[in-house]
Design a protein around this motif. Sequence first.
Motif, short mmCIF file in Angstrom:
data_model
loop_
_atom_site.label_atom_id
_atom_site.label_comp_id
_atom_site.label_asym_id
_atom_site.label_seq_id
_atom_site.Cartn_x
_atom_site.Cartn_y
_atom_site.Cartn_z
N ALA A 53 35.23 49.11 36.71
CA ALA A 53 34.67 50.36 36.17
C ALA A 53 35.73 51.16 35.41
CB ALA A 53 34.07 51.19 37.29
N LEU A 54 36.94 51.22 35.95
CA LEU A 54 38.00 52.01 35.33
C LEU A 54 38.82 51.21 34.31
CD1 LEU A 54 39.33 53.84 38.52
CD2 LEU A 54 37.77 54.74 36.78
N GLN A 55 38.60 49.89 34.25
CA GLN A 55 39.35 48.99 33.37
C GLN A 55 40.86 49.15 33.57
OE1 GLN A 55 38.29 46.42 31.02
NE2 GLN A 55 36.74 46.65 32.59
N VAL A 56 41.27 49.12 34.85
CA VAL A 56 42.69 49.16 35.19
C VAL A 56 43.11 47.76 35.66
CG1 VAL A 56 42.72 51.60 35.77
CG2 VAL A 56 42.22 49.93 37.55
N ASN A 57 44.40 47.54 35.67
CA ASN A 57 44.92 46.24 36.10
C ASN A 57 44.75 46.06 37.60
OD1 ASN A 57 45.88 45.26 33.59
ND2 ASN A 57 47.55 46.74 33.72
N VAL A 58 44.48 44.82 37.97
CA VAL A 58 44.30 44.47 39.38
C VAL A 58 45.10 43.20 39.67
CG1 VAL A 58 42.20 43.12 38.93
CG2 VAL A 58 42.55 44.11 41.17
N GLU A 59 45.69 43.15 40.86
CA GLU A 59 46.40 41.96 41.30
C GLU A 59 45.53 41.25 42.33
OE1 GLU A 59 50.65 40.56 43.25
OE2 GLU A 59 50.06 42.65 43.36
N LEU A 60 45.22 40.00 42.06
CA LEU A 60 44.36 39.21 42.94
C LEU A 60 45.20 38.19 43.70
CD1 LEU A 60 41.44 38.44 40.47
CD2 LEU A 60 41.54 40.26 42.17
N LEU A 61 44.83 37.95 44.94
CA LEU A 61 45.41 36.86 45.71
C LEU A 61 44.36 35.78 45.79
CD1 LEU A 61 47.72 35.71 47.43
CD2 LEU A 61 46.65 36.79 49.41
N LEU A 62 44.63 34.64 45.15
CA LEU A 62 43.66 33.56 45.03
C LEU A 62 44.09 32.34 45.81
CD1 LEU A 62 43.16 33.62 41.16
CD2 LEU A 62 41.82 34.82 42.88
N TRP A 63 43.12 31.65 46.39
CA TRP A 63 43.35 30.35 47.03
C TRP A 63 42.82 29.33 46.04
CZ3 TRP A 63 45.99 27.99 50.56
CH2 TRP A 63 45.59 26.74 51.01
N ASN A 64 43.73 28.56 45.44
CA ASN A 64 43.35 27.62 44.41
C ASN A 64 44.16 26.33 44.56
OD1 ASN A 64 42.07 26.62 42.19
ND2 ASN A 64 43.24 27.81 40.71
N ASN A 65 43.49 25.20 44.66
CA ASN A 65 44.15 23.89 44.78
C ASN A 65 45.17 23.86 45.92
OD1 ASN A 65 42.71 22.93 42.57
ND2 ASN A 65 44.27 23.64 41.14
N GLU A 66 44.75 24.32 47.07
CA GLU A 66 45.55 24.32 48.29
C GLU A 66 46.85 25.11 48.16
OE1 GLU A 66 46.04 20.45 49.96
OE2 GLU A 66 43.89 20.12 50.10
N GLN A 67 46.85 26.15 47.35
CA GLN A 67 47.99 27.05 47.26
C GLN A 67 47.52 28.42 46.81
OE1 GLN A 67 50.76 25.40 44.51
NE2 GLN A 67 49.46 25.63 42.75
N PHE A 68 48.34 29.42 47.06
CA PHE A 68 48.00 30.78 46.68
C PHE A 68 48.56 31.10 45.30
CE2 PHE A 68 47.63 31.21 51.31
CZ PHE A 68 46.39 31.82 51.39
N LEU A 96 34.50 33.66 42.66
CA LEU A 96 34.63 34.76 43.60
C LEU A 96 35.01 34.27 45.00
CD1 LEU A 96 31.65 37.06 42.55
CD2 LEU A 96 34.08 37.38 42.10
N GLN A 97 34.60 33.08 45.35
CA GLN A 97 34.91 32.56 46.68
C GLN A 97 36.39 32.27 46.87
OE1 GLN A 97 32.34 29.22 46.57
NE2 GLN A 97 33.86 27.84 45.72
N ASN A 98 37.16 32.18 45.79
CA ASN A 98 38.59 31.90 45.88
C ASN A 98 39.44 33.15 46.10
OD1 ASN A 98 37.81 29.33 45.33
ND2 ASN A 98 38.93 29.13 43.42
N ILE A 99 38.85 34.33 45.94
CA ILE A 99 39.60 35.58 46.04
C ILE A 99 39.79 35.95 47.50
CG2 ILE A 99 39.67 38.02 45.42
CD1 ILE A 99 37.93 37.32 43.00
N GLN A 100 41.06 36.14 47.90
CA GLN A 100 41.39 36.52 49.27
C GLN A 100 41.64 38.02 49.39
OE1 GLN A 100 41.83 34.46 52.26
NE2 GLN A 100 40.44 33.34 50.95
N SER A 101 42.24 38.64 48.37
CA SER A 101 42.46 40.08 48.38
C SER A 101 42.66 40.58 46.96
CB SER A 101 43.67 40.45 49.25
OG SER A 101 44.86 40.02 48.64
N ALA A 102 42.56 41.90 46.81
CA ALA A 102 42.74 42.53 45.50
C ALA A 102 43.35 43.90 45.72
CB ALA A 102 41.41 42.66 44.77
N ARG A 103 44.21 44.28 44.78
CA ARG A 103 44.76 45.64 44.82
C ARG A 103 44.97 46.12 43.39
NH1 ARG A 103 50.15 46.82 44.02
NH2 ARG A 103 51.46 45.01 43.63
#
Length: 110
Positions: A53-68, A96-103
């Motif tokens: 909504a605010l179009q600000v940057n976000v840092e995602l923690l992703l689980w992808n191919n057996e690594q973060f 969306l299922q790969n996202i572990q956290s966001a800030r």
Amino acid sequence: MIRDRGNIKWTSMMLPEHLAFIKQLKQEEKQQPKELAEWELEELQQTIDQAYALQVNVELLLWNNEQFEQPIGTIKSINTKILILETSTSVKKIPLQNIQSARLVDDFYD
């Protein structure tokens, strides 16, 4: 202040089988993403919605191919199954299922 050596002082009294088992447990712990609780999913959704909504940057923690992975960028669109993140170098389609956290990130180049 007490300076303790942690597990180092106990390893000499452990059997080699125990050491191998502890090492294997630590390895498996790193290789598996944790299951998110309902309140964690709600918090994750609120953070992603706010970033979009605010179009600000976000840092995602992703689980992808057996690594973060930890990409940083701006969310361009959200589907029911896919989030499109524009980073400084590319555009990524993230399930969306790969996202572990966001800030939220104050500055893109932090």
